[in-house]
Design a protein around this motif. Structure first.
Motif, short mmCIF file in Angstrom:
data_model
loop_
_atom_site.label_atom_id
_atom_site.label_comp_id
_atom_site.label_asym_id
_atom_site.label_seq_id
_atom_site.Cartn_x
_atom_site.Cartn_y
_atom_site.Cartn_z
N THR A 14 0.87 -1.17 0.00
CA THR A 14 0.00 0.00 0.00
C THR A 14 0.91 1.22 0.00
N VAL A 15 0.31 2.39 -0.16
CA VAL A 15 1.12 3.61 -0.17
C VAL A 15 1.91 3.72 1.14
N ALA A 16 1.22 3.49 2.26
CA ALA A 16 1.86 3.62 3.57
C ALA A 16 2.98 2.59 3.77
N THR A 17 2.71 1.33 3.40
CA THR A 17 3.73 0.30 3.62
C THR A 17 4.93 0.49 2.70
N VAL A 18 4.67 0.92 1.46
CA VAL A 18 5.77 1.17 0.54
C VAL A 18 6.61 2.34 1.05
N LYS A 19 5.94 3.40 1.48
CA LYS A 19 6.66 4.57 1.99
C LYS A 19 7.53 4.19 3.19
N ALA A 20 7.02 3.31 4.04
CA ALA A 20 7.77 2.89 5.23
C ALA A 20 9.01 2.07 4.86
N LYS A 21 8.98 1.37 3.74
CA LYS A 21 10.09 0.50 3.35
C LYS A 21 11.10 1.19 2.43
N LEU A 22 10.83 2.43 2.04
CA LEU A 22 11.73 3.12 1.12
C LEU A 22 13.10 3.37 1.75
N THR A 23 14.14 3.24 0.93
CA THR A 23 15.50 3.51 1.40
C THR A 23 15.91 4.95 1.12
N GLU A 24 15.08 5.65 0.35
CA GLU A 24 15.33 7.07 0.06
C GLU A 24 13.97 7.75 -0.09
N PRO A 25 13.88 9.02 0.23
CA PRO A 25 12.59 9.70 0.12
C PRO A 25 12.15 9.83 -1.34
N LEU A 26 10.87 9.56 -1.58
CA LEU A 26 10.30 9.71 -2.91
C LEU A 26 9.03 10.53 -2.83
N PRO A 27 8.72 11.30 -3.86
CA PRO A 27 7.46 12.05 -3.86
C PRO A 27 6.28 11.07 -3.91
N MET A 28 5.18 11.48 -3.31
CA MET A 28 4.00 10.63 -3.25
C MET A 28 3.52 10.19 -4.64
#
Length: 87
Positions: free
Chosen positions: A20-34
Motif C-alpha cells: 500500500t502507499v503507507a507500507t511502501v513509503k515505510a520501506k523506502l530507502t530514500e525519500p520519494l514524492p508521493m
C-alpha cells in the motif's frame, strides 16, 4: 518504475504483505514524492509479474539497516570534521 519503489514493493511481497502507499513509503530507502509511490503501486497492480521479474534480474541492494548505518556514519564523519575545524 523508480528502483527504490520497486525494491520496497519487492520487500513487502517477500514478507507476505500487501503493498500500500503507507507500507511502501515505510520501506523506502530514500525519500520519494508521493506521486512516484502511487505510480509504482499502480504499475504493480496492473502487472504484478513485472516486480518479481525485475527483482530477480537486478542486483540485490543493501539492506535497510545497512543503509541507515551508512547514513549515520556519514553524518558522524561530517560532525567530527566540523569539530576538528573549530579547534
Amino acid at each position: 518504475m523508480h528502483p527504490a519503489a520497486q525494491q520496497a514493493i519487492s520487500i513487502l511481497l517477500a514478507e507476505g504483505k500487501t503493498p500500500t502507499v503507507a507500507t511502501v513509503k515505510a520501506k523506502l530507502t530514500e525519500p520519494l514524492p508521493m506521486p512516484v509511490i502511487i505510480a509504482a503501486l499502480a504499475a504493480y497492480k496492473n502487472n504484478p509479474d513485472a516486480i518479481t521479474q525485475s527483482a530477480t534480474i537486478s542486483a540485490p541492494e543493501p539492506t535497510e539497516p545497512q543503509n541507515q548505518l551508512d547514513r549515520i556514519e556519514a553524518k558522524l564523519d561530517r560532525l567530527l570534521a566540523l569539530l576538528e575545524e573549530k579547534k
